[in-house]
Design a protein around this motif. Sequence first.
Motif, short mmCIF file in Angstrom:
data_model
loop_
_atom_site.label_atom_id
_atom_site.label_comp_id
_atom_site.label_asym_id
_atom_site.label_seq_id
_atom_site.Cartn_x
_atom_site.Cartn_y
_atom_site.Cartn_z
N GLU A 10 -8.96 -6.03 15.45
CA GLU A 10 -8.93 -6.22 16.90
C GLU A 10 -10.37 -6.28 17.38
OE1 GLU A 10 -6.58 -3.68 19.26
OE2 GLU A 10 -4.70 -4.17 18.27
N LEU A 11 -10.75 -7.44 17.90
CA LEU A 11 -12.14 -7.62 18.30
C LEU A 11 -12.41 -6.89 19.61
CD1 LEU A 11 -12.58 -11.42 17.48
CD2 LEU A 11 -13.16 -9.43 16.07
N GLU A 12 -13.48 -6.13 19.63
CA GLU A 12 -13.81 -5.37 20.83
C GLU A 12 -14.14 -6.29 21.99
OE1 GLU A 12 -16.89 -2.58 20.11
OE2 GLU A 12 -15.80 -1.49 18.55
N ASN A 13 -13.75 -5.84 23.18
CA ASN A 13 -14.01 -6.55 24.43
C ASN A 13 -13.35 -7.91 24.48
OD1 ASN A 13 -15.75 -4.39 25.25
ND2 ASN A 13 -17.41 -5.32 24.05
N THR A 14 -12.35 -8.13 23.62
CA THR A 14 -11.57 -9.36 23.68
C THR A 14 -10.10 -9.00 23.53
OG1 THR A 14 -11.46 -9.86 21.30
CG2 THR A 14 -13.45 -10.55 22.50
N ASN A 15 -9.23 -9.98 23.72
CA ASN A 15 -7.79 -9.77 23.52
C ASN A 15 -7.33 -10.34 22.19
OD1 ASN A 15 -7.21 -8.44 25.94
ND2 ASN A 15 -7.20 -10.38 27.07
N GLN A 16 -8.27 -10.61 21.27
CA GLN A 16 -7.91 -11.24 20.01
C GLN A 16 -7.49 -10.20 18.97
OE1 GLN A 16 -11.45 -13.54 19.16
NE2 GLN A 16 -10.59 -15.34 20.17
N TYR A 17 -6.58 -10.60 18.07
CA TYR A 17 -6.09 -9.70 17.04
C TYR A 17 -5.83 -10.48 15.75
CZ TYR A 17 -1.54 -11.79 17.84
OH TYR A 17 -0.52 -12.69 17.94
N TRP A 18 -5.65 -9.72 14.67
CA TRP A 18 -5.28 -10.29 13.37
C TRP A 18 -4.42 -9.25 12.66
CZ3 TRP A 18 -9.06 -11.56 8.75
CH2 TRP A 18 -8.41 -12.38 7.83
N ARG A 19 -3.26 -9.65 12.16
CA ARG A 19 -2.31 -8.71 11.56
C ARG A 19 -1.74 -9.28 10.25
NH1 ARG A 19 -4.06 -6.17 14.97
NH2 ARG A 19 -3.12 -4.99 16.67
N LEU A 20 -1.48 -8.40 9.30
CA LEU A 20 -0.72 -8.78 8.12
C LEU A 20 0.77 -8.76 8.47
CD1 LEU A 20 -0.67 -9.30 4.97
CD2 LEU A 20 -0.24 -6.85 4.76
N ILE A 21 1.49 -9.80 8.10
CA ILE A 21 2.93 -9.86 8.35
C ILE A 21 3.71 -9.47 7.10
CG2 ILE A 21 4.85 -11.33 9.05
CD1 ILE A 21 2.81 -10.61 11.24
N GLN A 22 3.39 -10.09 5.98
CA GLN A 22 4.09 -9.72 4.75
C GLN A 22 3.33 -10.22 3.53
OE1 GLN A 22 7.84 -11.82 5.60
NE2 GLN A 22 7.52 -12.98 3.74
N ILE A 23 3.65 -9.58 2.40
CA ILE A 23 3.13 -10.00 1.10
C ILE A 23 4.32 -10.52 0.30
CG2 ILE A 23 2.03 -9.24 -1.03
CD1 ILE A 23 0.66 -7.05 0.55
N ASP A 24 4.15 -11.71 -0.30
CA ASP A 24 5.29 -12.36 -0.95
C ASP A 24 5.27 -12.30 -2.47
OD1 ASP A 24 6.70 -13.07 1.31
OD2 ASP A 24 5.63 -14.95 1.57
N SER A 25 4.15 -12.44 -3.09
CA SER A 25 4.11 -12.40 -4.55
C SER A 25 2.81 -11.73 -4.97
CB SER A 25 4.20 -13.82 -5.14
OG SER A 25 3.10 -14.59 -4.75
N ILE A 26 2.86 -11.04 -6.13
CA ILE A 26 1.68 -10.31 -6.59
C ILE A 26 1.51 -10.49 -8.10
CG2 ILE A 26 1.73 -8.56 -4.78
CD1 ILE A 26 3.13 -6.68 -6.72
N GLU A 27 0.25 -10.34 -8.53
CA GLU A 27 -0.10 -10.27 -9.95
C GLU A 27 -1.10 -9.14 -10.09
OE1 GLU A 27 -1.09 -13.74 -12.90
OE2 GLU A 27 -2.97 -12.97 -12.04
N ILE A 28 -0.75 -8.12 -10.90
CA ILE A 28 -1.58 -6.92 -11.04
C ILE A 28 -2.17 -6.88 -12.46
CG2 ILE A 28 -1.63 -4.40 -10.96
CD1 ILE A 28 0.71 -4.50 -9.03
N GLU A 29 -3.50 -6.70 -12.53
CA GLU A 29 -4.17 -6.47 -13.80
C GLU A 29 -4.66 -5.03 -13.85
OE1 GLU A 29 -7.20 -9.24 -14.83
OE2 GLU A 29 -6.12 -10.98 -14.01
N ALA A 30 -4.26 -4.31 -14.90
CA ALA A 30 -4.67 -2.91 -15.07
C ALA A 30 -4.52 -2.56 -16.55
CB ALA A 30 -3.83 -1.99 -14.20
N ASP A 31 -5.02 -1.37 -16.93
CA ASP A 31 -4.88 -0.94 -18.31
C ASP A 31 -3.41 -0.80 -18.67
OD1 ASP A 31 -7.61 -0.87 -18.60
OD2 ASP A 31 -7.77 1.27 -18.05
N PRO A 32 -3.01 -1.15 -19.91
CA PRO A 32 -1.62 -0.97 -20.33
C PRO A 32 -1.17 0.48 -20.12
CG PRO A 32 -2.79 -2.31 -21.92
CD PRO A 32 -3.83 -1.80 -20.96
N GLY A 33 0.05 0.64 -19.64
CA GLY A 33 0.58 1.97 -19.37
C GLY A 33 0.53 2.37 -17.92
#
Length: 849
Positions: free
Chosen positions: A755-778
Amino acid sequence: MSSVTLYPPIVDSSMPAFKANTGECKIFFRLSKFNSIVTDQGRCTAHVSIVKQDTGMNVVKKRDADDGGHLRATGIIINVTIQKDLDTNDDDLYYVTITDDDLSSVVDNKEGWIPNWIYKIQLRLSAVSCDTPSAQAAWLNSHASDFSEWSTICIVKPIKEIYFDIDALNVKKSKSDQLVTLYSSTLVVSGRFYDDESTKLIKSDELIHSYRFKLFNDLNQKPIEDTGELLANSQQDNGSFNYTMLTELENNGTYYLTVEFETINRYTESNTFNFTSSQYLIDKINCIIISAENDPDNVLKDITSIGQEEEEGRIGLKLYDTDVQKTYSGNICIRRSDARSNFKVWTDIKIFVVKDEYINDLDMFYDYTIESGMWYKYGVQAIDDRGNRGVLVQTPALMRNFEYSFLLGENNQQLKLMFDNTMNNFKYQVLESKIDPIGSAYPIVTRNGVVRYRTFPITGLISFWADENKLFCNKKVIYKYDDVINLYEKYNIDNNIVQYDYIYEKDFRQKVLDFLYDGKIKLFKSPTEGNILVRLMDVSCVPNQSLDRMLYSFSCNAHEILESTMANYLKNGLYEVGEPGSDFSTKEIKIGQIQTKIGTTQQDENNLFNQIYEKYDSGKHNLGGYKKTLGNIFNLKIVFDDPPLRVKVKNDLVFGYKFVLNNKTFFVNGNTREYVFDERMILSPSDTLYFLGDEEGRVKEIQVTVDFLYEISSEVYEEKRIKTRNMITNVGQLFNSYKPYTNLYNEVYYKYYVELENTNQYWRLIQIDSIEIEADPGAVFEIKDASDTKGELHDIGSTGILNLADIENITSIIYMGRRAEDGSIDNTVNADILMNYQYVSMSGEYEEA
């Protein structure tokens, strides 16, 4: 040159209005068949006379055209070229063109066509053209025999450019080529016409006569929905329009809306708007519709059943919310579709305006306009206070197969034709005639292709036993008063009248006869004939002599009067939808009290209304999801623990037993430590109530108790209202070392929370649809989407990658820890995590506070 025979052009008494800013007007006419020459031989020109209607002032500019074309020095326009209209297939239609350069106004010092002026135009034909511009008057005199008479008067009106806004699409006619996004599954075409784009005046000077909306999913094909001509009441609706399209839009589908309109002066225009329907940015209402066959918690088991509804010719619907602890405020709309449109066309059938109520406490709703053997789907949809609609949550297909026939009237009054209902004739009425020509072996049959309606007799036995569930009427309707009903009930008990209630049969029969004779359109519903809108005629009754005339049979002829559509059902009062509300606040009268100490002469600090307001008003704050606004205060009582101070209410000083306020005399209680003001004194939060000290102005700390009644309104709290929305679909990446129980969804959410200060502008996350996760096995992750009540565990395998490309609307991604050898999860190990994801975000502006 020899004279020729010319008759005046044939013009209409008026021409359609035209836009003044185009700079030209075409005057159309036809030629007499008796003319000796024709225009297409190039030998004919026209003369034009133009005056202002209300003043008779000549408005022709008395200066010849610079290009040597139109000559205007004499006050009429000569040498006007005649052209054939090639835009139509009418070979007999011609026109002349009058431009802005031909007109001027000495009075107003203006040139060209003036919007909203009325002009009178006359034409005449000339067999010759003027080739002496410097001597036009002499030329007109010498060639008088080459001219026709002047035509009759033709009225024309130039108008301003007509603009219009469509609220749901947030576009104007002037921007119709833009592709915009509609954040709804239902298109509500609402807005207004105006002719001043800079100020958006209330309505256009040129009033709208009618308009028409067509919806396409491919402009090269037929429209998927066409409203037909909709008449405008420009005197009452200020040029506004409002129509809810029936087609349920597909998510991410692309559509084209064509708006056609005609003014009262026959100006016509058409514009096309391109839009895509997106349902990412709107919430589904948190309730469903349950029915007798779709009742997971058996809520309706003691209320209705499929068999009972088939016997009564209706479908019962109940709004149901699994969250029984939360109240709701807003509009809830029930919509209906059927198999005829493959469940694509939806109609509003009921709107509930809910104000801080539990959804499960709303009354059962019955749909009486259904047809036997027809499949229906119902949907529930939220409508906000600005008319915006949410996602339609649909039911499975439902059907009822009737046992009896019915006659449905206004306000769901339904007569069941349970006994002796017969039909011995069913006929389609057509208008045709047979002619036996002389000398022919066979007749000629002609038919009016429009006339085709059904007519059939309806008979039945009238008895209150056919109205077991009191859907036609009850004793309250007939006798009105409970005391009278109790008298009849006692009489029946005292006289052991159980079955043969002659009195109620007589009164019930009279209600049925009133229903049959009222001359209003009825809906005939039958398991064999379907639904037919009918008008009953030739109603007659026959008493049953064997039952001492206790029962009557009736007969009548039913004539189909309208097409059986939901629009016609609504028009004739067979069901009521209701209007969506815009104010969902609730008001209550409550008892209030404040106790405080007064010890200063500063009036602002002594103003008790400030303390009352601070205690009871939360209009600018969130209080459990609601805001509460303090209203009027009355029945005021002030009690002191010491001798009383002087009290100043509004601008009047109170001390003692009597005072005057707003020309009314008030008496306070005799107790010197107590002031009591009666209910006539109504104070608003903007008024003042403070203390001035005793008669000598001395002030010391004193305890004061104030009791009062106050009005408080409550409504759902909404800190900021969204004005514009823009949807973005993109890919993102998250990388860091995370502790167990970290919700990666929150990490993404706050990444796009701006939300930008001194303005009426905004930005929001609506949803996440697909993911790919890289991490150590386990590494173990608990992932949940919108359809899950509990998250599902996912382990990172030997590849070090977890790919969930098919998942939609993820609501939680929690790193749980590392899988131990014994199968448990070690929640003490951090992990380096790289997550790629596809997301939908929304940006835009809030409304001004």
